[in-house]
Design a protein around this motif. Structure first.
Motif, PDB file in Angstrom:
ATOM      1  N   ILE A  60       9.782   4.225   0.625  1.00 15.26           N
ATOM      2  CA  ILE A  60       9.968   4.863   2.056  1.00 15.26           C
ATOM      3  C   ILE A  60       8.794   3.875   2.831  1.00 15.26           C
ATOM      4  O   ILE A  60       7.958   3.125   2.281  1.00 15.26           O
ATOM      5  CB  ILE A  60       9.184   6.266   2.049  1.00 15.26           C
ATOM      6  CG1 ILE A  60       7.971   6.407   1.636  1.00 15.26           C
ATOM      7  CG2 ILE A  60      10.165   7.276   1.226  1.00 15.26           C
ATOM      8  CD1 ILE A  60       7.312   7.627   2.016  1.00 15.26           C
ATOM      9  N   GLU A  61       9.136   3.833   4.205  1.00 14.03           N
ATOM     10  CA  GLU A  61       8.391   2.943   4.990  1.00 14.03           C
ATOM     11  C   GLU A  61       7.198   3.973   5.618  1.00 14.03           C
ATOM     12  O   GLU A  61       7.772   5.130   6.108  1.00 14.03           O
ATOM     13  CB  GLU A  61       9.302   2.190   6.097  1.00 14.03           C
ATOM     14  CG  GLU A  61       9.881   1.059   5.576  1.00 14.03           C
ATOM     15  CD  GLU A  61      10.434   0.256   6.722  1.00 14.03           C
ATOM     16  OE1 GLU A  61      10.615   0.658   7.923  1.00 14.03           O
ATOM     17  OE2 GLU A  61      11.019  -0.948   6.439  1.00 14.03           O
ATOM     18  N   VAL A  62       6.286   3.339   5.862  1.00 11.17           N
ATOM     19  CA  VAL A  62       5.155   4.218   6.854  1.00 11.17           C
ATOM     20  C   VAL A  62       4.883   3.367   7.884  1.00 11.17           C
ATOM     21  O   VAL A  62       4.334   2.018   7.687  1.00 11.17           O
ATOM     22  CB  VAL A  62       4.233   4.380   5.896  1.00 11.17           C
ATOM     23  CG1 VAL A  62       2.736   5.222   6.648  1.00 11.17           C
ATOM     24  CG2 VAL A  62       4.559   5.192   4.676  1.00 11.17           C
ATOM     25  N   LYS A  68      -2.086  10.989   9.314  1.00  2.00           N
ATOM     26  CA  LYS A  68      -2.353  10.929   7.931  1.00  2.00           C
ATOM     27  C   LYS A  68      -1.512  12.323   7.300  1.00  2.00           C
ATOM     28  O   LYS A  68      -1.379  12.106   6.211  1.00  2.00           O
ATOM     29  CB  LYS A  68      -3.711  11.002   7.843  1.00  2.00           C
ATOM     30  CG  LYS A  68      -4.552   9.777   8.346  1.00  2.00           C
ATOM     31  CD  LYS A  68      -5.963   9.851   7.671  1.00  2.00           C
ATOM     32  CE  LYS A  68      -6.787  11.033   8.343  1.00  2.00           C
ATOM     33  NZ  LYS A  68      -8.361  11.035   7.916  1.00  2.00           N
ATOM     34  N   GLU A  69      -1.717  13.196   8.120  1.00  2.87           N
ATOM     35  CA  GLU A  69      -1.179  14.450   7.550  1.00  2.87           C
ATOM     36  C   GLU A  69       0.389  14.562   6.951  1.00  2.87           C
ATOM     37  O   GLU A  69       0.845  14.842   6.084  1.00  2.87           O
ATOM     38  CB  GLU A  69      -1.254  15.738   8.791  1.00  2.87           C
ATOM     39  CG  GLU A  69      -2.742  16.040   9.085  1.00  2.87           C
ATOM     40  CD  GLU A  69      -3.043  15.141  10.016  1.00  2.87           C
ATOM     41  OE1 GLU A  69      -2.540  14.277  10.416  1.00  2.87           O
ATOM     42  OE2 GLU A  69      -4.296  15.447  10.220  1.00  2.87           O
ATOM     43  N   LEU A  70       1.138  13.714   7.978  1.00  3.38           N
ATOM     44  CA  LEU A  70       2.451  13.444   7.640  1.00  3.38           C
ATOM     45  C   LEU A  70       2.835  12.562   6.348  1.00  3.38           C
ATOM     46  O   LEU A  70       3.439  12.648   5.381  1.00  3.38           O
ATOM     47  CB  LEU A  70       3.207  12.885   8.869  1.00  3.38           C
ATOM     48  CG  LEU A  70       4.867  12.671   8.736  1.00  3.38           C
ATOM     49  CD1 LEU A  70       5.577  13.735   8.089  1.00  3.38           C
ATOM     50  CD2 LEU A  70       5.344  11.911  10.053  1.00  3.38           C
ATOM     51  N   ILE A  71       1.746  11.411   6.328  1.00  8.38           N
ATOM     52  CA  ILE A  71       2.052  10.557   5.089  1.00  8.38           C
ATOM     53  C   ILE A  71       1.510  11.382   3.735  1.00  8.38           C
ATOM     54  O   ILE A  71       2.479  11.197   2.626  1.00  8.38           O
ATOM     55  CB  ILE A  71       0.897   9.480   5.388  1.00  8.38           C
ATOM     56  CG1 ILE A  71       1.254   8.547   6.546  1.00  8.38           C
ATOM     57  CG2 ILE A  71       1.028   8.484   4.129  1.00  8.38           C
ATOM     58  CD1 ILE A  71       0.278   7.636   6.672  1.00  8.38           C
ATOM     59  N   PHE A  94      -1.359  -1.477   6.449  1.00 10.21           N
ATOM     60  CA  PHE A  94      -2.038  -0.006   6.350  1.00 10.21           C
ATOM     61  C   PHE A  94      -3.437   0.004   6.706  1.00 10.21           C
ATOM     62  O   PHE A  94      -4.318  -0.904   6.203  1.00 10.21           O
ATOM     63  CB  PHE A  94      -1.931   0.394   4.742  1.00 10.21           C
ATOM     64  CG  PHE A  94      -0.755   1.066   4.301  1.00 10.21           C
ATOM     65  CD1 PHE A  94      -0.037   2.079   4.859  1.00 10.21           C
ATOM     66  CD2 PHE A  94      -0.081   0.087   3.323  1.00 10.21           C
ATOM     67  CE1 PHE A  94       1.057   2.492   4.281  1.00 10.21           C
ATOM     68  CE2 PHE A  94       0.938   0.212   2.798  1.00 10.21           C
ATOM     69  CZ  PHE A  94       1.660   1.781   3.278  1.00 10.21           C
ATOM     70  N   PRO A  95      -3.799   0.692   8.016  1.00 11.02           N
ATOM     71  CA  PRO A  95      -5.326   0.577   8.381  1.00 11.02           C
ATOM     72  C   PRO A  95      -6.184   1.226   7.326  1.00 11.02           C
ATOM     73  O   PRO A  95      -5.702   2.052   6.557  1.00 11.02           O
ATOM     74  CB  PRO A  95      -5.299   1.432   9.701  1.00 11.02           C
ATOM     75  CG  PRO A  95      -3.814   2.013   9.601  1.00 11.02           C
ATOM     76  CD  PRO A  95      -2.869   1.283   8.757  1.00 11.02           C
ATOM     77  N   PRO A  96      -7.482   0.999   7.532  1.00  9.35           N
ATOM     78  CA  PRO A  96      -8.364   1.521   6.378  1.00  9.35           C
ATOM     79  C   PRO A  96      -8.158   3.078   6.206  1.00  9.35           C
ATOM     80  O   PRO A  96      -8.283   3.446   5.037  1.00  9.35           O
ATOM     81  CB  PRO A  96      -9.625   1.257   6.990  1.00  9.35           C
ATOM     82  CG  PRO A  96      -9.544   0.035   7.993  1.00  9.35           C
ATOM     83  CD  PRO A  96      -8.167   0.166   8.304  1.00  9.35           C
ATOM     84  N   HIS A  97      -8.167   3.809   7.267  1.00  2.85           N
ATOM     85  CA  HIS A  97      -8.160   5.395   6.887  1.00  2.85           C
ATOM     86  C   HIS A  97      -6.905   5.751   6.400  1.00  2.85           C
ATOM     87  O   HIS A  97      -6.736   6.962   5.695  1.00  2.85           O
ATOM     88  CB  HIS A  97      -7.941   6.094   8.535  1.00  2.85           C
ATOM     89  CG  HIS A  97      -6.830   5.889   9.295  1.00  2.85           C
ATOM     90  ND1 HIS A  97      -6.619   4.564  10.173  1.00  2.85           N
ATOM     91  CD2 HIS A  97      -5.743   6.582   9.481  1.00  2.85           C
ATOM     92  CE1 HIS A  97      -5.503   4.775  10.715  1.00  2.85           C
ATOM     93  NE2 HIS A  97      -5.029   5.994  10.506  1.00  2.85           N
ATOM     94  N   ILE A 102      -4.124   7.304   0.964  1.00  2.00           N
ATOM     95  CA  ILE A 102      -3.118   7.240  -0.089  1.00  2.00           C
ATOM     96  C   ILE A 102      -3.804   7.229  -1.331  1.00  2.00           C
ATOM     97  O   ILE A 102      -3.236   7.770  -2.303  1.00  2.00           O
ATOM     98  CB  ILE A 102      -2.636   6.099   0.156  1.00  2.00           C
ATOM     99  CG1 ILE A 102      -1.500   6.076   1.441  1.00  2.00           C
ATOM    100  CG2 ILE A 102      -1.625   5.546  -0.848  1.00  2.00           C
ATOM    101  CD1 ILE A 102      -1.004   4.927   2.229  1.00  2.00           C
ATOM    102  N   ARG A 103      -5.091   6.585  -1.635  1.00  6.24           N
ATOM    103  CA  ARG A 103      -5.695   6.615  -2.709  1.00  6.24           C
ATOM    104  C   ARG A 103      -6.127   7.927  -3.041  1.00  6.24           C
ATOM    105  O   ARG A 103      -6.141   8.427  -4.216  1.00  6.24           O
ATOM    106  CB  ARG A 103      -6.871   5.717  -2.511  1.00  6.24           C
ATOM    107  CG  ARG A 103      -6.585   4.195  -2.411  1.00  6.24           C
ATOM    108  CD  ARG A 103      -7.641   3.077  -2.403  1.00  6.24           C
ATOM    109  NE  ARG A 103      -7.482   2.003  -2.097  1.00  6.24           N
ATOM    110  CZ  ARG A 103      -7.045   1.168  -2.930  1.00  6.24           C
ATOM    111  NH1 ARG A 103      -6.985   1.501  -4.344  1.00  6.24           N
ATOM    112  NH2 ARG A 103      -6.614  -0.380  -2.923  1.00  6.24           N
ATOM    113  N   GLU A 104      -6.652   8.889  -2.047  1.00  7.24           N
ATOM    114  CA  GLU A 104      -6.984  10.248  -2.303  1.00  7.24           C
ATOM    115  C   GLU A 104      -5.972  10.971  -2.947  1.00  7.24           C
ATOM    116  O   GLU A 104      -5.964  11.889  -3.736  1.00  7.24           O
ATOM    117  CB  GLU A 104      -7.775  10.717  -1.288  1.00  7.24           C
ATOM    118  CG  GLU A 104      -9.139  10.399  -0.866  1.00  7.24           C
ATOM    119  CD  GLU A 104      -9.590  10.752   0.557  1.00  7.24           C
ATOM    120  OE1 GLU A 104      -8.915  11.569   1.091  1.00  7.24           O
ATOM    121  OE2 GLU A 104     -10.618  10.486   0.796  1.00  7.24           O
TER     122      GLU A 104
END
Length: 335
Positions: A60-62, A68-71, A94-97, A102-104
């Motif tokens: 999927i594209e982001v 963030k909630e939608l991702i 991908f910006p830092p936030h 994504i990692r969390e």
């Protein structure tokens, strides 16, 4: 429902033919294996064979400006729908936030990050669903939620700020169990062979789904109770002794009833489940007394806090009733 005649094969074997539409639906042919099990009511169920090594992939594209909630909701939805290989590609970078989020999410869902760059993430899940014990997983989830409820009442009673913060952090552990178990249940409902291996049916999957929903909501209530303790501590206000005694008694009773309800689900004790529901109905007099004590307060902060605490405990009782009702439904699913 089609009717099939039992035919004699050889000297002693009896056979029936399988419907052609069913074979076409599952893409079965001569020589393929099927699984057969017998239900409690004596009916025989035929399942298509388990397809080994099936790795579902999705990309999927982001958007770099995507909330963030939608991702997070997209990743969780893909995980729950059984995708073992998930790739996220950014329309820019991908910006830092977003990278941190994504990692969390990957950590919470036990997804291994195989590749990562400023423009894409690639996850894999190595979970062997056939070796999971649903009962054990649910019991572990409940154990955390139950300890949260007990300690939340203690933190309220003793105004223990450190304990309150520890309990608040445990809510993530319950959420991790929640997503994990939901994934297994959804997979079992889609894969009859997996359901047979796990010892569940589509109907029991619905019962387990209701149970874990209630456990997760109960943990949220415990988290909200300690959040109120933290906020109250910051304001410096104290709940009057009489009202505090009512709240602590109400919370302790609700916690033990919740624990009994979950245990009854596994025991399938219809009479005990019914007794729990009656016990819950008799607790409203305590809730009423707490409401009456609120009328004596003039400080708005205390009034709002006491109302919130009573509401969270009320909800734990409601979820206990739901669990007990589900236990009754489960106990009578095969009679």
């Amino acid at each position: 429902m089609s009717v099939r005649k039992i035919m004699l094969l050889g000297r002693s074997s009896l056979v029936i033919s399988l419907p052609k539409p069913w074979l076409q639906l599952h893409k079965l042919k001569k020589g393929d294996a099927v699984s057969i099990s017998m239900r409690r009511d004596g009916a025989m169920v035929v399942y298509p064979s388990v397809k080994k090594g099936e790795d579902r992939y999705v990309q999927i594209e982001v958007d770099k400006n995507e909330p963030k909630e939608l991702i997070a909701r997209k990743i969780i939805a893909l995980y729950l729908n059984g995708y073992n290989n998930i790739e996220l590609k950014s329309t820019g970078v991908f910006p830092p936030h977003q990278q941190q989020l994504i990692r969390e999410i990957a950590r919470k869902l036990y997804l291994r990050i195989m590749e990562a760059s400023p423009k894409h993430f690639y996850f894999q899940s190595y979970l062997d669903e056939s070796k999971v014990s649903i009962n054990l997983s649910v019991r572990r989830m409940h154990s955390v939620a139950y300890s949260m409820c007990k300690d939340a009442v203690t933190a309220l009673k003793e105004n223990d700020l450190e304990l309150a913060r520890t309990i608040y952090a445990l809510d993530d552990d319950v959420d991790n169990f929640y997503h994990f178990i939901r994934k297994i249940l959804r997979s079992a409902m889609l894969n009859f062979s997996l359901a047979e291996t796990l010892g569940v049916t589509p109907l029991s999957c619905l019962d387990y789904k209701r149970l874990v929903d209630c456990i997760e909501h109960t943990a949220d209530c415990a988290s909200n109770i300690v959040k109120s303790v933290i906020l109250l501590n910051e304001t410096g206000y104290r709940i009057p002794t009489h009202t505090m005694e009512l709240l602590v008694n109400f919370g302790s009773t609700a916690t033990e009833i919740y624990n009994e309800a979950v245990n009854t689900f596994f025991e399938e004790d219809l009479n005990k489940a019914n007794s729990i529901i009656n016990k819950c109905n008799s607790l409203w007099n305590i809730s009423t007394k707490i409401s009456e004590s609120i009328l004596k307060e003039q400080e708005a902060t205390l009034v709002c806090t006491i109302c919130s605490l009573r509401e969270y405990i009320d909800r734990i009782i409601d979820y206990s009733v739901d669990i007990a009702e589900t236990a009754i439904n489960k106990s009578l699913s095969y009679v």
